[in-house]
Design a protein around this motif. Sequence first.
Motif, PDB file in Angstrom:
ATOM      1  N   HIS A  87       0.818  -1.201   0.000  1.00  0.00           N
ATOM      2  CA  HIS A  87       0.000   0.000   0.000  1.00  0.00           C
ATOM      3  C   HIS A  87       0.863   1.267   0.000  1.00  0.00           C
ATOM      4  O   HIS A  87       0.638   2.192  -0.793  1.00  0.00           O
ATOM      5  CB  HIS A  87      -0.915  -0.044   1.234  1.00  0.00           C
ATOM      6  N   HIS A  91       1.348   4.438  -2.789  1.00  0.00           N
ATOM      7  CA  HIS A  91       1.269   5.895  -2.589  1.00  0.00           C
ATOM      8  C   HIS A  91       2.487   6.568  -3.218  1.00  0.00           C
ATOM      9  O   HIS A  91       2.376   7.599  -3.881  1.00  0.00           O
ATOM     10  CB  HIS A  91       1.275   6.238  -1.096  1.00  0.00           C
ATOM     11  N   ASN A 125      -6.178  11.409   1.953  1.00  0.00           N
ATOM     12  CA  ASN A 125      -5.693  10.083   2.342  1.00  0.00           C
ATOM     13  C   ASN A 125      -6.707   9.008   1.954  1.00  0.00           C
ATOM     14  O   ASN A 125      -6.364   7.978   1.347  1.00  0.00           O
ATOM     15  CB  ASN A 125      -5.442  10.057   3.858  1.00  0.00           C
ATOM     16  N   ASP A 129      -6.184   6.218  -0.908  1.00  0.00           N
ATOM     17  CA  ASP A 129      -6.340   4.813  -0.530  1.00  0.00           C
ATOM     18  C   ASP A 129      -7.336   4.109  -1.446  1.00  0.00           C
ATOM     19  O   ASP A 129      -7.156   2.947  -1.817  1.00  0.00           O
ATOM     20  CB  ASP A 129      -6.804   4.696   0.926  1.00  0.00           C
ATOM     21  N   CYS A 185      -1.393   7.739   6.423  1.00  0.00           N
ATOM     22  CA  CYS A 185      -0.379   7.135   5.558  1.00  0.00           C
ATOM     23  C   CYS A 185       0.874   7.992   5.443  1.00  0.00           C
ATOM     24  O   CYS A 185       1.795   7.654   4.706  1.00  0.00           O
ATOM     25  CB  CYS A 185      -0.969   6.812   4.195  1.00  0.00           C
TER      26      CYS A 185
HETATM   27 ZN   LIG Z   1      -2.857   4.935   2.393  1.00  0.00          ZN
END
Ligand SMILES: [Zn+2]
Length: 427
Positions: A87, A91, A125, A129, A185
């Motif tokens: 993940h 990003h 965020n 995501d 994140c």
């Molecule tokens: Zn994230």
Amino acid sequence: MRHLRIDDLPLDLRRRWAAGRVWAAREAPYLASALLALDPVVVDASGEREPMPDLRAFPADQAWHVYIDPRVLFTVEVRELGFWLLHQVSHLLREHAGRFPGPPAPERASARPGGPRTADQRRWNVAGDAEINDDLHTATLELPDSAVHPSRLGLPEGWIAEQYWDALATEPESIAAMPDLDSDCGSGCDGQERSWNRNEPGLSGLSARLLAQETARQIREHTTERGDTPAGWQRWADQVLEPRVNWRRQLAAQVRRGAADVSGRVDFTYRRPSRRASAVPDVVLPSLRQPLPQVVLVIDTSGSMSDSMLGQALAELTGVLRSLGVARRNLRVIACDARAYQVQRVRDLGAIRLEGGGGTDMGAGIDAAAALRPRPDLVIVLTDGYTPWRSEPPPGIRVVVGLMDRRGKTPDWAETVLIDDTGGTRV
Ligand SMILES: [Zn+2]
């Protein structure tokens, strides 16, 4: 807040870290290089007055440091750790930090660096995501309960973060209603400072770009060999390896350049006396006459052209030509299949009669344009490129080809702008 190295941790935690990374690389082998580039930094807040920050998402920063709370690492399952590493790499590869659409730094100055996140940071965020996680939700990889998925937001899959960001504007309560969607994140997601960041150089911007290219090539390879790469990663790889230029901007630029060549040929003419002449009675001053470009538009009507794309291209050209001051009397249109049809003068490009539909020869259209009087300065050809071309350009005339099929051919002597149906919304 102290920073430790991963080697400073007890053996079982180091093993867990290694196992998470291996698990992630097995799930998505095309992201293996990116996973290896992550530089783990252990955050130790023991003995600090401030509470330990929430590092459940293993947040990263833009230098590819990934931050570890030893207590989180102690309890996390290997597959969940693996998920978060994939993940965070997503990003970073997708450059979410640079895409953060929130207000620029000065407006956030009141917010203490590393203080609570703003509503915009939280919204971005969640949007980022949602862009990432539908590509990580595969047959073998299950999302942790705390992970955002478009379906949990009531939104379609396959969007980019900016689309989710817009959609979330009208439903801020959908974020507020799901407090478990609130994992941070880090700077790698929004480019803003965090209290736990170790502000030391890591992966440089150039290295990150090279890594993105390498990863994109691995995605292509994996897609060819195995075919099970998520669609979002394939689209991302296409964009990295073949960045699409925005054809609207490029077409406008080429047409403007063609027109500027003409406008640059300023005539000094004595036909009309300059108004300044009255101030200098004994001298006849030349007046400046700036000619407007004569433009001829040749449209391929051979039948293989898509109407909607032709419509978009014409709408774009109307705007550009109007902004250049090309009046109706300076614009002529020739429909052309295997032969050129009668020249049309049209009030607006939407009113063109598109005659034809047989074979294709854009050379005939350009010849017909070059034979017109007054002679055109700029010829714009809209075609799919399935046509023969002359080997030489028409002398003294600039030709811009709006190519509506990337497999079509255009001559070297013309400026070509690829017009594709994505419109190049993102580069
Ligand atoms: Zn994230």
